[in-house]
Design a protein around this motif. Structure first.
Motif, PDB file in Angstrom:
ATOM      1  N   ALA A   1       0.854  -1.188   0.000  1.00 35.92           N
ATOM      2  CA  ALA A   1       0.000   0.000   0.000  1.00 35.92           C
ATOM      3  C   ALA A   1       0.890   1.237   0.000  1.00 35.92           C
ATOM      4  CB  ALA A   1      -0.894  -0.001   1.238  1.00 35.92           C
ATOM      5  N   LEU A   2       0.406   2.304  -0.610  1.00 37.40           N
ATOM      6  CA  LEU A   2       1.099   3.583  -0.574  1.00 37.40           C
ATOM      7  C   LEU A   2       0.301   4.559   0.276  1.00 37.40           C
ATOM      8  CD1 LEU A   2       2.418   4.511  -4.141  1.00 37.40           C
ATOM      9  CD2 LEU A   2       3.726   3.774  -2.158  1.00 37.40           C
ATOM     10  N   SER A   3       1.011   5.314   1.090  1.00 38.66           N
ATOM     11  CA  SER A   3       0.387   6.437   1.779  1.00 38.66           C
ATOM     12  C   SER A   3       1.176   7.690   1.416  1.00 38.66           C
ATOM     13  CB  SER A   3       0.376   6.219   3.301  1.00 38.66           C
ATOM     14  OG  SER A   3       1.694   6.077   3.800  1.00 38.66           O
ATOM     15  N   PHE A   4       0.608   8.841   1.738  1.00 34.97           N
ATOM     16  CA  PHE A   4       1.227  10.108   1.359  1.00 34.97           C
ATOM     17  C   PHE A   4       1.253  11.021   2.579  1.00 34.97           C
ATOM     18  CE2 PHE A   4      -0.522   8.220  -2.413  1.00 34.97           C
ATOM     19  CZ  PHE A   4       0.413   8.473  -3.402  1.00 34.97           C
ATOM     20  N   GLN A   5       2.402  11.679   2.792  1.00 37.09           N
ATOM     21  CA  GLN A   5       2.537  12.609   3.923  1.00 37.09           C
ATOM     22  C   GLN A   5       3.189  13.902   3.438  1.00 37.09           C
ATOM     23  OE1 GLN A   5       5.120  11.516   7.232  1.00 37.09           O
ATOM     24  NE2 GLN A   5       3.708  12.489   8.675  1.00 37.09           N
ATOM     25  N   PRO A   6       2.579  15.058   3.718  1.00 38.10           N
ATOM     26  CA  PRO A   6       3.127  16.332   3.245  1.00 38.10           C
ATOM     27  C   PRO A   6       4.224  16.870   4.165  1.00 38.10           C
ATOM     28  CG  PRO A   6       1.110  16.729   4.435  1.00 38.10           C
ATOM     29  CD  PRO A   6       1.297  15.238   4.420  1.00 38.10           C
ATOM     30  N   TRP A   7       4.976  17.805   3.632  1.00 35.60           N
ATOM     31  CA  TRP A   7       5.846  18.631   4.476  1.00 35.60           C
ATOM     32  C   TRP A   7       5.580  20.089   4.113  1.00 35.60           C
ATOM     33  CZ3 TRP A   7       7.798  16.046   0.227  1.00 35.60           C
ATOM     34  CH2 TRP A   7       8.510  16.767  -0.717  1.00 35.60           C
ATOM     35  N   ALA A   8       5.931  21.000   5.026  1.00 33.10           N
ATOM     36  CA  ALA A   8       5.534  22.403   4.852  1.00 33.10           C
ATOM     37  C   ALA A   8       6.615  23.331   5.386  1.00 33.10           C
ATOM     38  CB  ALA A   8       4.213  22.674   5.581  1.00 33.10           C
ATOM     39  N   GLU A   9       6.568  24.569   4.939  1.00 33.33           N
ATOM     40  CA  GLU A   9       7.449  25.597   5.484  1.00 33.33           C
ATOM     41  C   GLU A   9       7.069  25.868   6.937  1.00 33.33           C
ATOM     42  OE1 GLU A   9       7.273  29.106   3.156  1.00 33.33           O
ATOM     43  OE2 GLU A   9       8.411  28.254   1.476  1.00 33.33           O
ATOM     44  N   LEU A  10       8.071  26.000   7.790  1.00 32.45           N
ATOM     45  CA  LEU A  10       7.794  26.279   9.199  1.00 32.45           C
ATOM     46  C   LEU A  10       7.211  27.687   9.348  1.00 32.45           C
ATOM     47  CD1 LEU A  10       9.845  25.217  12.227  1.00 32.45           C
ATOM     48  CD2 LEU A  10       9.151  27.597  12.037  1.00 32.45           C
ATOM     49  N   ASP A  11       7.783  28.648   8.660  1.00 36.94           N
ATOM     50  CA  ASP A  11       7.260  30.010   8.703  1.00 36.94           C
ATOM     51  C   ASP A  11       6.218  30.189   7.601  1.00 36.94           C
ATOM     52  OD1 ASP A  11       8.827  30.946  10.845  1.00 36.94           O
ATOM     53  OD2 ASP A  11      10.538  31.247   9.506  1.00 36.94           O
ATOM     54  N   GLY A  12       4.984  30.373   7.976  1.00 35.69           N
ATOM     55  CA  GLY A  12       3.931  30.597   7.000  1.00 35.69           C
ATOM     56  C   GLY A  12       3.073  29.393   6.715  1.00 35.69           C
ATOM     57  N   GLY A  13       3.653  28.187   6.801  1.00 35.83           N
ATOM     58  CA  GLY A  13       2.850  26.985   6.610  1.00 35.83           C
ATOM     59  C   GLY A  13       2.589  26.605   5.172  1.00 35.83           C
ATOM     60  N   THR A  14       3.336  27.157   4.212  1.00 35.48           N
ATOM     61  CA  THR A  14       3.146  26.787   2.818  1.00 35.48           C
ATOM     62  C   THR A  14       3.495  25.316   2.602  1.00 35.48           C
ATOM     63  OG1 THR A  14       3.655  29.022   2.073  1.00 35.48           O
ATOM     64  CG2 THR A  14       3.827  27.264   0.441  1.00 35.48           C
ATOM     65  N   ILE A  15       2.601  24.562   1.979  1.00 32.98           N
ATOM     66  CA  ILE A  15       2.840  23.142   1.720  1.00 32.98           C
ATOM     67  C   ILE A  15       3.814  23.028   0.560  1.00 32.98           C
ATOM     68  CG2 ILE A  15       1.775  20.929   1.148  1.00 32.98           C
ATOM     69  CD1 ILE A  15      -0.873  22.199   2.190  1.00 32.98           C
ATOM     70  N   CYS A  16       4.931  22.355   0.788  1.00 40.83           N
ATOM     71  CA  CYS A  16       6.003  22.295  -0.206  1.00 40.83           C
ATOM     72  C   CYS A  16       6.031  21.002  -1.000  1.00 40.83           C
ATOM     73  CB  CYS A  16       7.358  22.484   0.467  1.00 40.83           C
ATOM     74  SG  CYS A  16       7.519  24.059   1.320  1.00 40.83           S
ATOM     75  N   GLY A  17       5.461  19.943  -0.454  1.00 39.46           N
ATOM     76  CA  GLY A  17       5.500  18.671  -1.160  1.00 39.46           C
ATOM     77  C   GLY A  17       4.800  17.583  -0.390  1.00 39.46           C
ATOM     78  N   VAL A  18       4.708  16.415  -1.043  1.00 39.15           N
ATOM     79  CA  VAL A  18       4.092  15.234  -0.448  1.00 39.15           C
ATOM     80  C   VAL A  18       5.008  14.046  -0.713  1.00 39.15           C
ATOM     81  CG1 VAL A  18       2.122  13.663  -0.499  1.00 39.15           C
ATOM     82  CG2 VAL A  18       1.747  16.106  -0.749  1.00 39.15           C
TER      83      VAL A  18
ATOM     84  N   THR B   1      -4.057   7.707   2.930  1.00 41.87           N
ATOM     85  CA  THR B   1      -4.265   7.103   1.622  1.00 41.87           C
ATOM     86  C   THR B   1      -4.316   8.185   0.552  1.00 41.87           C
ATOM     87  OG1 THR B   1      -6.671   7.231   1.774  1.00 41.87           O
ATOM     88  CG2 THR B   1      -5.609   5.238   2.683  1.00 41.87           C
ATOM     89  N   ALA B   2      -4.255   7.757  -0.707  1.00 38.04           N
ATOM     90  CA  ALA B   2      -4.305   8.714  -1.806  1.00 38.04           C
ATOM     91  C   ALA B   2      -5.596   9.525  -1.772  1.00 38.04           C
ATOM     92  CB  ALA B   2      -4.170   7.978  -3.142  1.00 38.04           C
ATOM     93  N   ALA B   3      -6.719   8.844  -1.522  1.00 33.70           N
ATOM     94  CA  ALA B   3      -8.004   9.551  -1.500  1.00 33.70           C
ATOM     95  C   ALA B   3      -8.057  10.552  -0.357  1.00 33.70           C
ATOM     96  CB  ALA B   3      -9.148   8.546  -1.380  1.00 33.70           C
ATOM     97  N   ALA B   4      -7.618  10.132   0.840  1.00 31.71           N
ATOM     98  CA  ALA B   4      -7.650  11.026   1.995  1.00 31.71           C
ATOM     99  C   ALA B   4      -6.677  12.188   1.814  1.00 31.71           C
ATOM    100  CB  ALA B   4      -7.323  10.252   3.273  1.00 31.71           C
ATOM    101  N   SER B   5      -5.514  11.914   1.228  1.00 31.64           N
ATOM    102  CA  SER B   5      -4.537  12.985   0.988  1.00 31.64           C
ATOM    103  C   SER B   5      -5.078  13.994  -0.011  1.00 31.64           C
ATOM    104  CB  SER B   5      -3.223  12.393   0.467  1.00 31.64           C
ATOM    105  OG  SER B   5      -2.580  11.633   1.464  1.00 31.64           O
ATOM    106  N   GLY B   6      -5.763  13.501  -1.047  1.00 28.88           N
ATOM    107  CA  GLY B   6      -6.352  14.409  -2.021  1.00 28.88           C
ATOM    108  C   GLY B   6      -7.386  15.319  -1.393  1.00 28.88           C
ATOM    109  N   ALA B   7      -8.213  14.740  -0.516  1.00 31.63           N
ATOM    110  CA  ALA B   7      -9.228  15.547   0.171  1.00 31.63           C
ATOM    111  C   ALA B   7      -8.561  16.566   1.095  1.00 31.63           C
ATOM    112  CB  ALA B   7     -10.165  14.641   0.959  1.00 31.63           C
ATOM    113  N   TRP B   8      -7.502  16.149   1.781  1.00 35.74           N
ATOM    114  CA  TRP B   8      -6.763  17.051   2.679  1.00 35.74           C
ATOM    115  C   TRP B   8      -6.160  18.214   1.892  1.00 35.74           C
ATOM    116  CZ3 TRP B   8      -1.747  18.783   3.297  1.00 35.74           C
ATOM    117  CH2 TRP B   8      -1.405  19.312   4.538  1.00 35.74           C
ATOM    118  N   LEU B   9      -5.534  17.901   0.757  1.00 35.94           N
ATOM    119  CA  LEU B   9      -4.934  18.947  -0.064  1.00 35.94           C
ATOM    120  C   LEU B   9      -5.999  19.897  -0.603  1.00 35.94           C
ATOM    121  CD1 LEU B   9      -2.310  16.802  -2.006  1.00 35.94           C
ATOM    122  CD2 LEU B   9      -1.797  18.632  -0.379  1.00 35.94           C
ATOM    123  N   ALA B  10      -7.164  19.344  -0.967  1.00 33.49           N
ATOM    124  CA  ALA B  10      -8.243  20.196  -1.472  1.00 33.49           C
ATOM    125  C   ALA B  10      -8.703  21.188  -0.409  1.00 33.49           C
ATOM    126  CB  ALA B  10      -9.406  19.330  -1.936  1.00 33.49           C
ATOM    127  N   ARG B  11      -8.683  20.765   0.866  1.00 29.06           N
ATOM    128  CA  ARG B  11      -9.071  21.675   1.948  1.00 29.06           C
ATOM    129  C   ARG B  11      -7.992  22.726   2.204  1.00 29.06           C
ATOM    130  NH1 ARG B  11     -10.421  16.847   4.574  1.00 29.06           N
ATOM    131  NH2 ARG B  11      -8.679  17.099   6.022  1.00 29.06           N
TER     132      ARG B  11
END
Length: 336
Positions: free
Chosen positions: A88-105, A311-321
């Motif tokens: 199974a594949l899961s996905f986890q993001p990382w973000a900038e500490l200052d500002g919270g900009t999502i930089c990747g998954v 999961t891919a579906a949950a990560s997609g929903a999270w990113l959409a939010r």
């Protein structure tokens, strides 16, 4: 074999000796170990696993009706056997500490129930020289998800996948990976690869040239688990890198006010600042981890404080939010 018909045999070969491995298996060997991974820190456990697996396979060959499933592979399977995938594949993001900009998954490999941990799966693939097949599978499974996110305009700048330094010994590694990326419809500038720090330092001239070729094409290269081993900053600074990820043990140690861990993080951050590359703290799970990372000057964070692996579906929903109609700042702790 002539002297000990009942014995199981484990063959030893180099990373480019595929034909030698095939000959050994045709002539009666039950298992094989690829030589570069003799440096593995848990080598004794891996050799024991291979020996037991070889013995079990030999017993099945000699006594096919003895009650052991003839079609089942002893130990952890080394690569998926179907399009649905044994992993199974899961996905986890990382973000900038200052500002919270999502930089990747990051695409994370996970085993299904009864298959062992992701580390077990990777180690099994390493020992049998099957990591190339496994990493191809991960990228082929992650790419459609990424392309869907891109079409929905919720994809962050980078998709990250992990590879092992042994893969860099393969002939034309960079060329083959770039070909696969093009085939899948990905842009090199969207991709990041991560490799363990300690193994990277022993990768050799050819491997570092392969890394530089990937970087020249636009793929970001990041050293993972930095700080786990006793590595000199000078050696680390000489690697062709776009960033580092601090080992999770460093962040865990800061919770105990470990002065040595804090000094190590400050030194690594200073090196990254000097070279103009990123520094990401992994395992940021609570407010105290976030505060320590900020105090020590870390640029990026990854962990439950940003979001759990999903999961891919949950990560997609999270990113959409978190990224409606483009990038916006993430309020840490709300979506973890």
């Amino acid at each position: 074999r002539a002297r000990a018909q009942a014995s199981a045999i484990v063959a030893l070969a180099g990373p480019e000796e595929g034909e030698l491995i095939a000959q050994a298996l045709r002539r009666g060997a039950q298992e094989y170990l690829v030589r570069p991974w003799l440096r593995a820190p848990d080598l004794s456990r891996e050799i024991l696993r291979l020996i037991l697996q070889a013995i079990e396979r030999k017993q099945r060959q000699d006594h096919p009706d003895a009650g052991v499933g003839a079609d089942e592979d002893g130990g952890v399977p080394v690569f998926p056997r179907s399009e649905d995938g044994d992993y199974a594949l899961s996905f986890q993001p990382w973000a900038e500490l200052d500002g919270g900009t999502i930089c990747g998954v990051e695409a994370l490999l996970g085993g299904r129930p009864g298959q062992g941990s992701p580390r077990d799966i990777l180690r099994a693939a390493e020992s049998r020289g099957s990591l190339d097949s496994l990493s191809h599978w991960v990228l082929r499974r992650a790419a459609p998800t990424w392309l869907e996110w891109r079409a929905r305009k919720v994809a962050p700048p980078r998709l990250s996948v992990n590879i092992a330094p042994s893969e860099l010994h393969a002939r034309h590694f960079a060329r083959s990976r770039l070909g696969l990326i093009q085939e899948l419809g990905l842009s090199p500038g969207e991709l990041q690869i991560e490799l363990a720090e300690d193994a990277l330092l022993g990768a050799g001239v050819k491997a570092l040239a392969e890394l530089q070729a990937l970087r020249s094409a636009g793929i970001a290269v990041v050293a993972d688990n930095v700080g786990r081993s006793q590595v000199a900053l000078l050696d680390l600074a000489r690697l062709p890198l776009d960033g580092i990820k601090l080992d999770i043990t460093l962040i865990e140690a800061t919770r105990l006010n470990d002065g040595a861990a804090r000094a190590a993080i400050r030194g690594l951050v200073a090196m990254c600042n000097e070279r103009g590359i990123s520094c990401c703290a992994v395992g940021v799970e609570i407010a105290r981890d976030y505060a320590s990372s900020r105090e020590l000057g870390v640029h990026l964070i990854q962990g439950f404080w940003v979001a759990r692996p999903q999961t891919a579906a949950a990560s997609g929903a999270w990113l959409a939010r978190c990224m409606p109609s483009g990038q916006r700042e993430l309020r840490f702790g709300e979506h973890g």
